[in-house]
Motif scaffolding. Structure first.
Motif, PDB file in Angstrom:
ATOM      1  N   GLY A  54      10.332  43.262 -16.330  1.00  0.00           N
ATOM      2  CA  GLY A  54      10.026  42.184 -15.413  1.00  0.00           C
ATOM      3  C   GLY A  54      11.086  42.030 -14.365  1.00  0.00           C
ATOM      4  N   HIS A  55      12.009  42.740 -14.203  1.00  0.00           N
ATOM      5  CA  HIS A  55      12.776  42.896 -12.793  1.00  0.00           C
ATOM      6  C   HIS A  55      12.103  43.245 -11.609  1.00  0.00           C
ATOM      7  CE1 HIS A  55      15.652  43.917 -16.205  1.00  0.00           C
ATOM      8  NE2 HIS A  55      15.988  42.661 -15.785  1.00  0.00           N
ATOM      9  N   GLU A  56      12.443  42.412 -10.586  1.00  0.00           N
ATOM     10  CA  GLU A  56      11.780  42.773  -9.086  1.00  0.00           C
ATOM     11  C   GLU A  56      12.563  43.552  -8.220  1.00  0.00           C
ATOM     12  OE1 GLU A  56      10.401  40.188  -5.299  1.00  0.00           O
ATOM     13  OE2 GLU A  56       9.625  39.165  -7.345  1.00  0.00           O
ATOM     14  N   PHE A  57      12.112  44.653  -7.585  1.00  0.00           N
ATOM     15  CA  PHE A  57      12.986  45.384  -6.636  1.00  0.00           C
ATOM     16  C   PHE A  57      12.108  45.509  -5.198  1.00  0.00           C
ATOM     17  CE2 PHE A  57      13.833  46.635 -11.082  1.00  0.00           C
ATOM     18  CZ  PHE A  57      15.169  46.824 -11.085  1.00  0.00           C
ATOM     19  N   VAL A  58      12.819  45.384  -4.326  1.00  0.00           N
ATOM     20  CA  VAL A  58      12.651  45.955  -2.978  1.00  0.00           C
ATOM     21  C   VAL A  58      12.386  47.442  -2.846  1.00  0.00           C
ATOM     22  CG1 VAL A  58      12.748  45.529  -0.313  1.00  0.00           C
ATOM     23  CG2 VAL A  58      13.203  43.590  -1.905  1.00  0.00           C
ATOM     24  N   ASP A  59      11.572  47.852  -2.638  1.00  0.00           N
ATOM     25  CA  ASP A  59      11.390  49.271  -2.610  1.00  0.00           C
ATOM     26  C   ASP A  59      12.042  49.837  -1.437  1.00  0.00           C
ATOM     27  OD1 ASP A  59      10.879  51.966  -3.069  1.00  0.00           O
ATOM     28  OD2 ASP A  59       8.665  51.864  -2.872  1.00  0.00           O
ATOM     29  N   PHE A  60      13.241  50.251  -1.472  1.00  0.00           N
ATOM     30  CA  PHE A  60      14.076  51.037  -0.290  1.00  0.00           C
ATOM     31  C   PHE A  60      13.809  52.397  -0.337  1.00  0.00           C
ATOM     32  CE2 PHE A  60      15.465  46.715   1.225  1.00  0.00           C
ATOM     33  CZ  PHE A  60      15.474  46.985   2.619  1.00  0.00           C
ATOM     34  N   LEU A  61      13.260  52.895  -1.633  1.00  0.00           N
ATOM     35  CA  LEU A  61      13.046  54.437  -1.827  1.00  0.00           C
ATOM     36  C   LEU A  61      11.889  54.906  -1.052  1.00  0.00           C
ATOM     37  CD1 LEU A  61      13.930  56.784  -3.057  1.00  0.00           C
ATOM     38  CD2 LEU A  61      12.859  56.338  -5.086  1.00  0.00           C
ATOM     39  N   GLY A  62      10.547  53.997  -1.258  1.00  0.00           N
ATOM     40  CA  GLY A  62       9.361  54.549  -0.502  1.00  0.00           C
ATOM     41  C   GLY A  62       9.043  56.148  -0.837  1.00  0.00           C
ATOM     42  N   GLU A  63       9.409  56.231  -2.290  1.00  0.00           N
ATOM     43  CA  GLU A  63       8.662  57.338  -2.762  1.00  0.00           C
ATOM     44  C   GLU A  63       8.991  58.778  -2.053  1.00  0.00           C
ATOM     45  OE1 GLU A  63       8.237  59.345  -4.966  1.00  0.00           O
ATOM     46  OE2 GLU A  63       6.038  58.999  -5.956  1.00  0.00           O
ATOM     47  N   TYR A  64      10.597  58.673  -1.793  1.00  0.00           N
ATOM     48  CA  TYR A  64      11.124  59.700  -0.990  1.00  0.00           C
ATOM     49  C   TYR A  64      10.605  60.074   0.210  1.00  0.00           C
ATOM     50  CZ  TYR A  64      13.695  60.206  -5.450  1.00  0.00           C
ATOM     51  OH  TYR A  64      14.671  59.935  -6.435  1.00  0.00           O
ATOM     52  N   THR A  65      10.188  59.249   0.862  1.00  0.00           N
ATOM     53  CA  THR A  65       9.607  59.293   2.230  1.00  0.00           C
ATOM     54  C   THR A  65       7.947  59.499   2.199  1.00  0.00           C
ATOM     55  OG1 THR A  65       9.575  61.731   2.811  1.00  0.00           O
ATOM     56  CG2 THR A  65      11.256  60.363   3.423  1.00  0.00           C
ATOM     57  N   ALA A  66       7.168  59.446   1.075  1.00  0.00           N
ATOM     58  CA  ALA A  66       5.749  59.639   1.067  1.00  0.00           C
ATOM     59  C   ALA A  66       5.244  58.293   0.885  1.00  0.00           C
ATOM     60  CB  ALA A  66       5.545  60.373  -0.297  1.00  0.00           C
ATOM     61  N   GLY A  67       5.976  57.150   0.622  1.00  0.00           N
ATOM     62  CA  GLY A  67       5.490  55.741   0.431  1.00  0.00           C
ATOM     63  C   GLY A  67       5.620  54.830   1.681  1.00  0.00           C
ATOM     64  N   LEU A  68       5.460  55.635   2.987  1.00  0.00           N
ATOM     65  CA  LEU A  68       5.489  55.054   4.244  1.00  0.00           C
ATOM     66  C   LEU A  68       4.764  53.688   4.277  1.00  0.00           C
ATOM     67  CD1 LEU A  68       5.699  56.663   7.616  1.00  0.00           C
ATOM     68  CD2 LEU A  68       3.969  54.997   7.209  1.00  0.00           C
ATOM     69  N   TYR A  69       3.537  53.769   3.721  1.00  0.00           N
ATOM     70  CA  TYR A  69       2.272  52.647   3.713  1.00  0.00           C
ATOM     71  C   TYR A  69       2.718  51.480   2.872  1.00  0.00           C
ATOM     72  CZ  TYR A  69       0.070  56.122   6.762  1.00  0.00           C
ATOM     73  OH  TYR A  69      -0.281  57.019   7.615  1.00  0.00           O
ATOM     74  N   GLY A  70       3.707  51.783   2.080  1.00  0.00           N
ATOM     75  CA  GLY A  70       3.774  50.723   1.103  1.00  0.00           C
ATOM     76  C   GLY A  70       2.808  50.960   0.013  1.00  0.00           C
ATOM     77  N   HIS A  71       2.627  50.028  -0.896  1.00  0.00           N
ATOM     78  CA  HIS A  71       1.808  49.939  -2.130  1.00  0.00           C
ATOM     79  C   HIS A  71       0.554  49.273  -1.890  1.00  0.00           C
ATOM     80  CE1 HIS A  71       5.074  51.497  -4.329  1.00  0.00           C
ATOM     81  NE2 HIS A  71       5.981  50.804  -3.928  1.00  0.00           N
ATOM     82  N   SER A  72      -0.698  49.979  -2.076  1.00  0.00           N
ATOM     83  CA  SER A  72      -1.877  49.200  -2.004  1.00  0.00           C
ATOM     84  C   SER A  72      -2.182  48.772  -0.355  1.00  0.00           C
ATOM     85  CB  SER A  72      -2.109  48.389  -2.894  1.00  0.00           C
ATOM     86  OG  SER A  72      -2.124  48.940  -4.107  1.00  0.00           O
ATOM     87  N   HIS A  73      -1.806  49.220   0.563  1.00  0.00           N
ATOM     88  CA  HIS A  73      -2.005  49.121   1.903  1.00  0.00           C
ATOM     89  C   HIS A  73      -3.500  48.960   2.006  1.00  0.00           C
ATOM     90  CE1 HIS A  73      -2.547  48.876   6.192  1.00  0.00           C
ATOM     91  NE2 HIS A  73      -1.079  48.818   6.385  1.00  0.00           N
ATOM     92  N   PRO A  74      -4.002  47.664   2.549  1.00  0.00           N
ATOM     93  CA  PRO A  74      -5.490  47.292   2.608  1.00  0.00           C
ATOM     94  C   PRO A  74      -6.330  48.230   3.474  1.00  0.00           C
ATOM     95  CG  PRO A  74      -4.032  45.823   3.910  1.00  0.00           C
ATOM     96  CD  PRO A  74      -3.150  46.534   3.175  1.00  0.00           C
ATOM     97  N   VAL A  75      -5.733  48.914   4.539  1.00  0.00           N
ATOM     98  CA  VAL A  75      -6.508  49.950   5.312  1.00  0.00           C
ATOM     99  C   VAL A  75      -6.740  51.147   4.335  1.00  0.00           C
ATOM    100  CG1 VAL A  75      -6.608  51.373   7.107  1.00  0.00           C
ATOM    101  CG2 VAL A  75      -5.935  48.968   7.370  1.00  0.00           C
ATOM    102  N   ILE A  76      -5.725  51.719   3.724  1.00  0.00           N
ATOM    103  CA  ILE A  76      -5.734  52.652   2.953  1.00  0.00           C
ATOM    104  C   ILE A  76      -6.672  52.497   1.723  1.00  0.00           C
ATOM    105  CG2 ILE A  76      -4.491  54.626   1.458  1.00  0.00           C
ATOM    106  CD1 ILE A  76      -3.605  54.574   4.272  1.00  0.00           C
ATOM    107  N   ARG A  77      -6.474  51.310   1.055  1.00  0.00           N
ATOM    108  CA  ARG A  77      -7.432  51.019  -0.046  1.00  0.00           C
ATOM    109  C   ARG A  77      -8.839  50.843   0.370  1.00  0.00           C
ATOM    110  NH1 ARG A  77      -6.812  48.167  -5.096  1.00  0.00           N
ATOM    111  NH2 ARG A  77      -8.881  48.280  -5.997  1.00  0.00           N
ATOM    112  N   ALA A  78      -9.247  50.294   1.320  1.00  0.00           N
ATOM    113  CA  ALA A  78     -10.653  50.381   1.867  1.00  0.00           C
ATOM    114  C   ALA A  78     -11.017  51.799   1.971  1.00  0.00           C
ATOM    115  CB  ALA A  78     -10.761  49.620   3.059  1.00  0.00           C
ATOM    116  N   ALA A  79     -10.283  52.495   2.410  1.00  0.00           N
ATOM    117  CA  ALA A  79     -10.748  53.988   2.796  1.00  0.00           C
ATOM    118  C   ALA A  79     -10.981  54.902   1.394  1.00  0.00           C
ATOM    119  CB  ALA A  79      -9.705  54.772   3.549  1.00  0.00           C
ATOM    120  N   LEU A  80     -10.111  54.461   0.418  1.00  0.00           N
ATOM    121  CA  LEU A  80     -10.242  55.109  -0.877  1.00  0.00           C
ATOM    122  C   LEU A  80     -11.512  54.506  -1.621  1.00  0.00           C
ATOM    123  CD1 LEU A  80      -6.422  55.285  -1.961  1.00  0.00           C
ATOM    124  CD2 LEU A  80      -8.034  57.097  -1.524  1.00  0.00           C
TER     125      LEU A  80
END
Length: 435
Positions: free
Chosen positions: A71-97
């Motif tokens: 249950g601990h909350e974290f600000v994601d400053f790893l960004g999936e080793y540069t792959a997570g540039l869009y953050g998690h579940s970006h609405p534009v990406i989600r709509a495209a998927l």
């Protein structure tokens, strides 16, 4: 006991204390880890994610935040080793998927999206031709093989501490599972020594491959003079220059090469460009890439079941054209530059042997005041302090790589940067006697 021995003992004591608190505070992650060790070697299927005493297990994420099994909350400053540039579940990406899923996933056929995505990638990064893969590792493997075939030469120049994927790790000089090419190992940012090596191996040298800023080795930028020397020398001896921009293509609208003004023969890509889906690509000069043209009688084969899968094609196209525009790239990397300058200002004000290297939205921490010109310099910095920093940041709700690497994703704003700066400031104050 010497002063150095006393300091090391104090660091060890601090590490033991934070790890004890970590174990106590994360029973569900520990239980998950114990279960995982029964079916995966060391409970792990991706080495970089393992750290002692056990890794945290995440259960959900949104925007630039993640929550672990306890249950601990974290600000994601790893960004999936540069792959997570869009953050998690970006609405534009989600709509495209979602739209792609409505029409099926893998056709086993050409589709209407891949050519649009290919054109977007070519125009963005100045490529004449591109081919898709499923990872940066695969892209680099194909680019290296292609360069050796094109030049009819065997040798591959790489750099100590460099990394180009699962079978191209050169920390400490190399890895036993590296692809069995004939490597020439050079020192990153050493102009004269590298020039001499290129001349020595000129007749057999097929290519030089490097990141314009080493990522996993500590966010160490190549000097412009070094890269321009490599371009001139590879042209002189007839070798190809391959820039691995799997990570660094995010650092400017046209990739880091566009800032430096060096045009490689081939560039490899991966990470964020797939919009969060599995992705890799390699491309460059048409006369080289066209060796894969299946209309040729001597065409090279290039297989890959999911090379053009509709989810990656759709997410990648939406991300590159609608979200990570040139203006968005400039803004994100300006934010990263400002954050790194701010953090270095805190270190300097505290008189601490600590610094943050990098360019734009990629940064890494090192516990030394000495210049970091290559991964060997980074390795000389105090690694126990880096481990202590990692666990202290976790305690402050900051998610980062165990090796001290951080990247910014698009949802990160002023509040998140303030939170990181405050955590670093508290670390500098609380650990003053160790720094």
């Amino acid at each position: 006991m010497s002063e150095t021995s006393l300091r090391n003992a104090s660091i060890d004591a601090a590490l033991n204390e934070v790890k004890e608190a970590y174990v106590t505070g994360n029973p569900n992650s520990l239980a998950r880890y114990v279960e995982a060790t029964g079916v995966m070697p060391g409970g792990n299927t991706r080495t970089v994610l393992h750290y002692a005493p056990f890794p945290l297990a995440m259960t959900r994420a949104a925007g630039c935040r993640m929550w672990d099994a306890d249950g601990h909350e974290f600000v994601d400053f790893l960004g999936e080793y540069t792959a997570g540039l869009y953050g998690h579940s970006h609405p534009v990406i989600r709509a495209a998927l979602d739209k792609a899923l409505d029409s099926g996933i893998s056709y086993g056929a050409s589709n209407m999206t891949e050519v649009r995505f290919a054109r977007a990638v070519c125009e963005r990064f100045g490529l004449e031709r591109v081919r898709f893969t499923n990872s940066g590792t695969e892209a680099n493997l194909l680019a290296i093989s292609l360069a050796r075939i094109y030049t009819r030469r065997p040798k591959v120049m790489v750099f100590n501490g460099g990394y180009h994927g699962a079978v191209f790790g050169f920390a400490g000089g190399g890895s036993p599972i590296n692809a069995p090419f004939d490597y020439v190992l050079a020192t990153y940012n050493d102009i004269e020594a590298t020039r001499t090596l290129i001349a020595e191996h000129a007749a057999a040298l097929a290519l030089v491959i490097l990141e314009p800023m080493i990522g996993s080795g500590g966010c160490v930028p190549a000097s412009h003079d070094f890269l321009h020397m490599l371009r001139a020398e590879t042209e002189r001896v007839g070798a190809l220059l391959v820039l691995d921009e799997v990570m660094t293509s995010r650092l400017a609208p046209g990739g880091l090469q566009s800032v430096i003004g060096v045009k490689p023969d081939l560039t490899t890509f991966g990470k964020y460009i797939g919009g969060g889906m599995s992705f890799g690509a390699f491309g460059g000069r048409a006369e080289i890439m066209d060796l894969f043209d299946p209309r040729r009688s001597d065409a090279l084969p290039h297989a890959g079941t999911f090379n053009n899968n509709i989810l990656t094609m759709s997410a990648g196209l939406a991300g590159l054209t609608d979200v990570y525009t040139a203006d968005a790239a400039r803004a994100l990397n300006a934010r990263g530059d400002a954050l790194r300058e701010r953090l270095n200002g805190l270190c300097k004000a505290a008189g601490a042997a600590m610094q943050f290297t990098g360019i734009g939205s990629m940064l890494a921490v090192h516990f030394t005041t000495a210049p970091i010109r290559n991964p060997a310099d980074a390795a000389k910095a105090d690694q126990k302090l880096k481990e202590l920093f990692f666990f202290d940041m976790l305690a402050h709700g900051i998610w980062l790589a165990r090796r001290g690497m951080m990247t910014l994703c698009l949802p990160i704003g002023d509040a998140e940067c303030d939170k990181l700066a405050a955590a670093v400031q508290e670390f500098l104050e609380a650990r003053r006697s160790l720094l």
